[in-house]
Design an enzyme around this catalytic site. Sequence first.
Site, short mmCIF file in Angstrom:
data_model
loop_
_atom_site.label_atom_id
_atom_site.label_comp_id
_atom_site.label_asym_id
_atom_site.label_seq_id
_atom_site.Cartn_x
_atom_site.Cartn_y
_atom_site.Cartn_z
N CYS A 2 -97.04 -1.27 -9.78
CA CYS A 2 -98.09 -0.35 -10.17
C CYS A 2 -99.19 -0.35 -9.10
CB CYS A 2 -98.75 -0.67 -11.50
SG CYS A 2 -97.63 -0.58 -12.89
N ARG A 27 -95.38 0.81 -4.73
CA ARG A 27 -95.61 -0.22 -5.74
C ARG A 27 -95.01 0.15 -7.10
NH1 ARG A 27 -99.74 -3.67 -4.06
NH2 ARG A 27 -99.93 -4.41 -6.18
N TRP A 75 -94.94 1.26 -12.39
CA TRP A 75 -93.65 0.58 -12.48
C TRP A 75 -93.58 0.05 -13.89
CZ3 TRP A 75 -91.70 -4.39 -13.40
CH2 TRP A 75 -90.36 -4.59 -13.04
N ASN A 101 -102.82 -2.37 -13.71
CA ASN A 101 -101.65 -2.99 -13.10
C ASN A 101 -101.60 -4.42 -13.62
OD1 ASN A 101 -99.77 -4.15 -11.35
ND2 ASN A 101 -101.23 -4.34 -9.68
N GLY A 102 -100.50 -4.77 -14.28
CA GLY A 102 -100.37 -6.13 -14.82
C GLY A 102 -99.76 -6.07 -16.21
N GLU A 491 -78.41 -11.59 2.58
CA GLU A 491 -79.40 -10.53 2.82
C GLU A 491 -78.69 -9.18 2.98
OE1 GLU A 491 -82.40 -10.12 2.45
OE2 GLU A 491 -83.02 -8.50 3.76
N LYS A 495 -79.45 -6.01 0.57
CA LYS A 495 -79.89 -4.70 1.09
C LYS A 495 -78.98 -3.60 0.55
CE LYS A 495 -83.01 -5.40 2.11
NZ LYS A 495 -83.88 -6.49 2.40
N GLU A 498 -79.49 -3.01 -3.30
CA GLU A 498 -80.76 -2.44 -3.77
C GLU A 498 -80.95 -0.98 -3.37
OE1 GLU A 498 -84.37 -4.42 -2.46
OE2 GLU A 498 -83.46 -4.94 -0.56
N HIS A 514 -62.46 -19.78 -3.33
CA HIS A 514 -62.72 -20.46 -4.61
C HIS A 514 -63.09 -19.48 -5.72
CE1 HIS A 514 -62.34 -24.33 -2.68
NE2 HIS A 514 -63.17 -23.92 -1.73
N LYS A 613 -92.10 -2.44 -4.54
CA LYS A 613 -92.48 -3.49 -3.61
C LYS A 613 -93.64 -4.25 -4.24
CE LYS A 613 -92.45 -3.61 1.35
NZ LYS A 613 -91.03 -3.90 1.53
C1 F6R Z 1 -85.82 -6.89 -0.96
C2 F6R Z 1 -87.22 -7.17 -1.16
C3 F6R Z 1 -87.61 -8.16 -2.20
C4 F6R Z 1 -88.80 -8.99 -1.70
C5 F6R Z 1 -89.30 -9.92 -2.82
C6 F6R Z 1 -90.43 -10.80 -2.33
O1 F6R Z 1 -85.64 -5.98 0.06
O2 F6R Z 1 -88.06 -6.61 -0.52
O3 F6R Z 1 -86.55 -8.99 -2.57
O4 F6R Z 1 -88.41 -9.74 -0.60
O5 F6R Z 1 -89.74 -9.17 -3.89
O6 F6R Z 1 -91.49 -10.03 -1.84
P1 F6R Z 1 -92.63 -10.65 -0.95
O7 F6R Z 1 -92.04 -11.02 0.37
O8 F6R Z 1 -93.65 -9.58 -0.83
O9 F6R Z 1 -93.13 -11.86 -1.67
#
Ligand code: F6R
Length: 618
Positions: A2, A27, A75, A101-102, A491, A495, A498, A514, A613
């Site tokens: 948010c 966000r 969000w 936000n929260g 990773e 990627k 997501e 396994h 994010k």
């Molecule tokens: C994946 C991604 C998330 C962040 C995670 C931690 O692409 O961006 O998995 O890595 O939410 O975020 P930060 O680094 O901001 O603590």
Amino acid sequence: MCGIIGYTGRQDAASIILEGLKRLEYRGYDSAGIALSGKGCAPKVVKKAARVEILSRLVREAKLAGSCGIGHTRWATHGKVSDENAHPHVSSDGVIVLAHNGVIENYVQLRKSLTALGYTFHSETDTEALANLVALHFSRLESLGVSENRLEEAVRLALAEVEGTYGIAVMCVGNPDEIVGARKGSPLVLGVGRGENMLASDVTAFGGRMQNVVYLDDGQIVRMNRDDFVISTLKNESVAPVLNEIDWRMEDAELGSFPHFMLKEIFEQPVSLENAMRGRFSQDASTAQFGGLNMSARELRQVDRILFLGCGTAWHACLLAKHMIERYARIPVDVEYSSEFRYRNSPLEKNTLVFTISQSGETLDTLEAQREAQRKGYRVLGISNVVGATIPRENDGGIYQHSGPEIGVASTKAFTAQVLVASMLSLYFGRMRDLSFADGREMVKAFQSLPGLVSCVLDQAENVERIAKRYAGCNDFLFLGRLEMFPIALEGALKLKEISYIHAEGYPAAEMKHGPIALICPECPTVAIAMAGEMFKKCVSSIQEVKARKGDVIVVTDCPDDLPDGLADEVIFVPRAHDCILPILATIPLQLLSYYIAVARDCDVDKPRNLAKSVTVE
Ligand code: F6R
């Protein structure tokens, strides 16, 4: 999660707020809304379960005008994605309008008691309880004859009854130029301008409009109008503001010629990696140096264990840190998910140094894990990107990545910079212990060659795009790597899932037999990272096992000529390089692969479904 924003000044608030909301959309983008205050009338609200682009059209159609207002991009946590649940929320008496936000954890009890007092609810959100609670205190203060700073006082009284986390922006009828903001657990920044002030979840929302900002701390409340602002605590103690100048480059937050922020950020990596290294090698060039660790060489030498904490992609960077530091500095390293650490009673050894890794510096799980480690008496250093965010402000020292704003929800350039910083730390700690001058110098040379080598990998984008199109229809992928390439496999899988919504798993290559081997079939391609060295032959054996079961294999390698004929269906080449930078080079093709697959599947690359994010809820 948010984004909230507020503007009070002399300009058209709607366009400033909508611009800010566009920048805050990373966000959360389940819904968006805006409220403008009016003279002598209730604030006007336009909100929609839609993106900011649609909201902007609705605001134009509604001819919303005014010079003070608040906005929100959501969000969803409590309540489905709907117009009713979109913020801002107006109290049922129409007096208070609030964006949040929260999470208000005791909203059920609050709702019950407010309903008994005659307040009504029109959404399923926790936030509406807070709007009504502020309204209740606002009207009680009115009946007590309090007129001065009544909104601020009502917010303070309401927040005293609230359990949970919040960053809020609140307006009321009757004071059309005033906004009150407060924070606990969710970020809030005050932008200080001339004849105008702003509030937002982060500085990107200001878009260069505010050069001076005040980062609010938990438990602080701000009252502002166009000409003034006053900060105090929730206990009503006054707070002297600390002004910070922000170094804002407009182009950092704009797409330029790129179709998506993710692609832009992938291509920025030669520069972002250069920025992470600038000024960080010693004069004799055999070690790294960091300015902000706030620890003496003696204290650093006494560290005999390190614990890394992070979430998601940052957790993968923690895993890389373990490999690098154990290998080059010979210090044992543990890695935990922040969210698990904060509730576990992990037995840490006395001389353990804790590191948190967080791009946003606001991830609640990591923030709380950091606080928990500090409460237990451990020193916590951080690796963060966003300057002035809560995690770097609260830790005991640390390292900024200097990656610039990362706007694409899927982390790319921030991850490679985190890995680079961790690798440079391994050199730094190593040179304080047994790593030789010659080995140190080789590592420094390797780091300095990194931006050029990353550009070489990026030159293969077209080849990766072709491969992506070939496999874009598959719904399962396996990613394999060994040792330091295992976190890269994780990773790569993250990627892909997501942004493409493809099921993908990352495994240490030898673990495949396994269990995951059962997944192998012609419709489940495997991406195998097989670099020259002692693990190469072992990786080739794993790839053979995939081929024997009719699985296609895309091999990421620095020694394509050593692959047995016919083993790889596709090959992505990365240049041969020192092991301390190779994981970064191996990451780039996987970022490109997931990007191009997502584009081929017509996915919303920068705003993948259900994600946001900066995860500021637990
Ligand atoms: C994946 C991604 C998330 C962040 C995670 C931690 O692409 O961006 O998995 O890595 O939410 O975020 P930060 O680094 O901001 O603590």
